[in-house]
Design an enzyme around this catalytic site. Structure first.
Site, short mmCIF file in Angstrom:
data_model
loop_
_atom_site.label_atom_id
_atom_site.label_comp_id
_atom_site.label_asym_id
_atom_site.label_seq_id
_atom_site.Cartn_x
_atom_site.Cartn_y
_atom_site.Cartn_z
N TRP A 123 0.85 -1.21 0.00
CA TRP A 123 0.00 0.00 0.00
C TRP A 123 0.88 1.26 0.00
CZ3 TRP A 123 -1.42 2.85 4.91
CH2 TRP A 123 -2.41 3.83 4.69
N ASP B 248 0.88 -9.06 0.84
CA ASP B 248 -0.48 -8.51 0.87
C ASP B 248 -0.59 -7.30 -0.05
OD1 ASP B 248 -3.19 -8.37 2.36
OD2 ASP B 248 -2.43 -6.32 2.51
N SER C 78 -0.38 -1.61 9.37
CA SER C 78 0.30 -0.45 10.00
C SER C 78 0.76 -0.74 11.43
CB SER C 78 -0.59 0.79 9.96
OG SER C 78 -0.82 1.21 8.64
N PRO C 79 1.50 -1.83 11.63
CA PRO C 79 1.98 -2.15 12.98
C PRO C 79 2.96 -1.08 13.50
CG PRO C 79 3.07 -3.54 11.34
CD PRO C 79 1.96 -2.82 10.63
N ALA D 250 2.50 2.11 12.85
CA ALA D 250 1.76 3.36 12.68
C ALA D 250 2.35 4.16 11.51
CB ALA D 250 1.72 4.18 13.97
N GLN E 86 14.86 -1.24 5.34
CA GLN E 86 13.76 -1.28 6.32
C GLN E 86 13.25 -2.71 6.49
OE1 GLN E 86 11.00 1.49 4.55
NE2 GLN E 86 11.97 3.26 5.50
N GLN F 249 4.46 5.80 -4.44
CA GLN F 249 5.53 6.53 -3.75
C GLN F 249 6.93 6.13 -4.25
OE1 GLN F 249 5.96 5.55 0.41
NE2 GLN F 249 7.55 7.07 0.77
N GLN G 110 -8.41 -8.39 8.73
CA GLN G 110 -7.22 -7.53 8.59
C GLN G 110 -7.54 -6.15 9.17
OE1 GLN G 110 -4.58 -5.52 5.13
NE2 GLN G 110 -4.80 -7.72 4.93
N TYR H 237 -5.00 -0.49 -4.64
CA TYR H 237 -3.74 0.21 -4.36
C TYR H 237 -3.15 0.80 -5.64
CZ TYR H 237 -3.72 -2.03 0.30
OH TYR H 237 -4.03 -2.46 1.57
N1 LIG Z 1 -6.75 -3.52 5.10
C1 LIG Z 1 -6.56 -2.24 5.08
O1 LIG Z 1 -7.49 -1.45 5.09
C2 LIG Z 1 -5.15 -1.73 5.07
C3 LIG Z 1 -4.88 -0.37 5.26
C4 LIG Z 1 -3.55 0.04 5.25
C5 LIG Z 1 -2.54 -0.89 5.05
N2 LIG Z 1 -2.84 -2.21 4.84
C6 LIG Z 1 -1.79 -3.24 4.61
O2 LIG Z 1 -0.78 -3.12 5.59
C7 LIG Z 1 0.47 -2.92 4.95
C8 LIG Z 1 1.39 -2.14 5.82
O3 LIG Z 1 0.86 -0.84 6.10
P1 LIG Z 1 1.85 0.34 6.36
O4 LIG Z 1 2.74 0.50 5.17
O5 LIG Z 1 1.10 1.50 6.85
O6 LIG Z 1 2.71 -0.33 7.57
P2 LIG Z 1 3.83 0.18 8.56
O7 LIG Z 1 4.77 -0.96 8.63
O8 LIG Z 1 3.20 0.67 9.81
O9 LIG Z 1 4.54 1.43 7.83
C9 LIG Z 1 5.39 1.21 6.76
C10 LIG Z 1 6.16 2.46 6.40
O10 LIG Z 1 6.95 2.89 7.53
C11 LIG Z 1 8.26 3.26 7.08
N3 LIG Z 1 9.19 2.26 7.65
C12 LIG Z 1 9.10 0.91 7.57
N4 LIG Z 1 10.11 0.31 8.21
C13 LIG Z 1 10.88 1.31 8.71
C14 LIG Z 1 12.05 1.31 9.49
N5 LIG Z 1 12.63 0.17 9.86
N6 LIG Z 1 12.57 2.50 9.85
C15 LIG Z 1 11.97 3.66 9.48
N7 LIG Z 1 10.86 3.72 8.74
C16 LIG Z 1 10.30 2.55 8.36
C17 LIG Z 1 8.21 3.21 5.55
O11 LIG Z 1 7.76 4.46 5.06
P3 LIG Z 1 8.73 5.67 4.59
O12 LIG Z 1 10.10 5.11 4.37
O13 LIG Z 1 8.09 6.19 3.37
O14 LIG Z 1 8.65 6.65 5.72
C18 LIG Z 1 7.15 2.17 5.29
O15 LIG Z 1 6.56 2.26 4.03
C19 LIG Z 1 0.08 -2.26 3.62
O16 LIG Z 1 1.08 -2.37 2.65
C20 LIG Z 1 -1.13 -3.07 3.26
O17 LIG Z 1 -0.75 -4.33 2.74
C21 LIG Z 1 -4.13 -2.63 4.86
#
Ligand SMILES: NC(=O)c1ccc[n+]([C@@H]2O[C@H](COP(=O)([O-])OP(=O)(O)OC[C@H]3O[C@@H](n4cnc5c(N)ncnc54)[C@H](OP(=O)(O)O)[C@@H]3O)[C@@H](O)[C@H]2O)c1
Length: 332
Positions: free
Chosen positions: A21, A49, A205-206, A208, A290, A27, A176, A54
C-alpha cells in the site's frame, strides 16, 4: 523467520508479511519496489499482501512482476476487493458482479491463477451479505482463491459472515485490522469474537506508518523521503499520528527498545506479535534496509515489565474505542 497458522486453518503465514500500500506503483519507483520484495524473500517472508485498489490497480501489477519466477507453492499471496477500481457504479463494493470481475483483474495483474486469501476490504452495507458470501463461495470453488478473509469488520459482522461461511462450507479464516501500540481498537470486541470463531488477525500499520520507528521528531519537519513527505497519498494518511504529544511519547520508547536490544521499528512490530490471535504483522517498506530491520522482530518475546512500561508511556495517546472499527455507511 517464524510462521503461524492463520486462524483455525491449516494455512501457515510468515509472522512478518510484506504489504505494498502507498509504495508500489506510487511513492516508490519500480526498482526500489523490486528490491524491497527481493529483501523480503531473502529474509524468509513468504506472505505478501496487496489490494485491487492500491495505486489505482498498479500495485498488484508491480507485485506480480516482483514475484514472477518464484515458486508459487512457497508463497502466500493475498489481495482484496471493495474500494473503487474504476469509474462505474459497479466498479466497487461487494456485489456478485464486482467480486467476479475484480478477482479476474487481480489474478491477471498478479500473474497467477489463484490467490491464497481473498479479502473483503470493508463491509458493504449496500449488498446483502448472503450475495457476497455466495460469490466468495464460487470464487473458492472455482479455485481462484483458497481462503476468504475480511478487513476492518466489526465483531457482529464477523459472526454473521462466519455463520454463512459455515453453511456454504467455505473457509473464512482472517480479519485484517489496523493494530499497533497507538491503535488498539480491536482488543475488546473483535479479538474475543475472532478467538471464538477461529479467525486470525493479519494486522496493518503495525508501525503506525513509520511513526513508531521514532524517525519523526516533535517540532521538526519530517525526514526527507519519508511517507509524511509523499504528497501523492502517504502524507494524508499518516497525518493523524503526527502531533507533538504522540511524537514526544514515541521518543520516550527509545530507551526501552535499547534495553531490549531492539530498534524501535522492531519493538513496534514485535509488540503486535505478542497477541496470540495475531498471525502476522504486515509491514510496508520504501527501501530494502527497512525490510531487513523489521524482519528481526519475528520470534521476539517481550517481557511483562517492558509491556507495562510501554503502556504507561503511550496510554494517553492510544486509541481504544471499538466503534473506530468501521466501514463507510455508503458504498464509496
Ligand atoms: N486492510 C486495510 O485497510 C489496510 C490499510 C492500510 C494498510 N494495509 C496493509 O498493511 C500494509 C502495511 O501498512 P503500512 O505500510 O502502513 O505499515 P507500517 O509498517 O506501519 O509502515 C510502513 C512504512 O513505515 C516506514 N518504515 C518501515 N520500516 C521502517 C524502518 N525500519 N525505519 C523507518 N521507517 C520505516 C516506511 O515508510 P517511509 O520510508 O516512506 O517513511 C514504510 O513504508 C500495507 O502495505 C497493506 O498491505 C491494509
Amino acid at each position: 523467520m517464524e510462521f503461524r497458522h492463520l486462524g483455525r486453518s491449516g494455512l501457515m503465514v510468515s509472522e512478518i508479511s510484506y504489504g505494498n500500500w502507498i509504495t508500489h506503483g506510487s511513492q516508490v519507483e519500480e526498482d526500489a519496489a523490486l528490491a524491497c520484495v527481493r529483501a523480503a524473500l531473502d529474509s524468509g517472508i513468504t506472505t505478501f499482501d496487496t489490494a485491487d485498489v492500491y495505486a489505482g490497480t498498479r500495485a498488484e501489477s508491480v507485485l506480480g512482476r516482483a514475484l514472477k519466477g518464484e515458486r508459487r507453492e512457497g508463497l502466500e499471496i493475498f489481495t482484496k476487493v471493495y474500494w473503487p477500481t474504476g469509474p462505474g457504479r459497479n466498479d466497487r463494493g461487494l456485489s456478485r458482479k464486482h467480486i467476479m470481475e475484480s478477482i479476474d483483474g487481480s489474478l491477471r495483474r498478479l500473474q497467477t491463477d489463484h490467490v491464497d486469501l481473498y479479502q473483503a476490504h470493508r463491509y458493504d452495507y449496500s449488498t446483502p451479505l448472503e450475495e457476497t458470501m455466495e460469490a466468495f463461495a464460487d470464487v473458492v470453488r472455482s479455485g481462484k482463491a483458497h481462503y476468504i478473509g475480511v478487513s476492518e469488520w466489526k465483531a457482529s459482522q464477523l459472526r454473521e459472515a462466519h455463520a454463512l461461511a459455515r453453511e456454504l462450507r467455505i473457509p473464512l479464516i482472517s480479519n485484517q485490522p489496523q493494530y499497533s501500540m497507538l491503535w488498539r481498537v480491536i482488543e475488546t470486541e473483535v479479538i474475543p469474537a475472532s478467538e471464538e470463531l477461529g479467525i486470525g488477525q493479519i494486522v496493518w500499520s503495525p508501525m503506525a506508518q513509520g511513526v513508531l520507528s521514532g524517525k519523526y521528531l516533535p517540532g521538526q519537519p519530517p525526514p526527507a523521503g519519508s511517507r509524511a513527505t509523499d504528497e501523492k497519498s502517504g502524507a494524508n494518511f499518516i497525518a493523524r499520528f503526527l502531533n507533538d504529544d504522540v511524537l514526544s511519547r514515541v521518543q520516550r520508547l527509545k530507551p526501552l527498545a535499547e534495553q531490549a536490544g531492539l530498534t524501535m521499528a522492531q519493538l513496534a512490530v514485535a509488540w503486535v506479535l505478542q497477541n496470540p490471535n495475531v498471525a502476522s504483522a504486515i509491514v510496508g517498506a520504501s527501501r530494502p534496509e527497512q525490510v531487513h530491520d523489521n524482519v528481526k522482530a519475528a520470534g521476539v518475546k517481550l517481557d511483562a515489565d517492558l509491556l507495562k512500561a510501554i503502556d504507561e508511556i503511550v496510554e494517553p495517546v492510544t486509541e481504544r474505542d471499538p466503534a473506530k472499527t468501521e466501514s463507510p455507511a455508503q458504498r464509496p
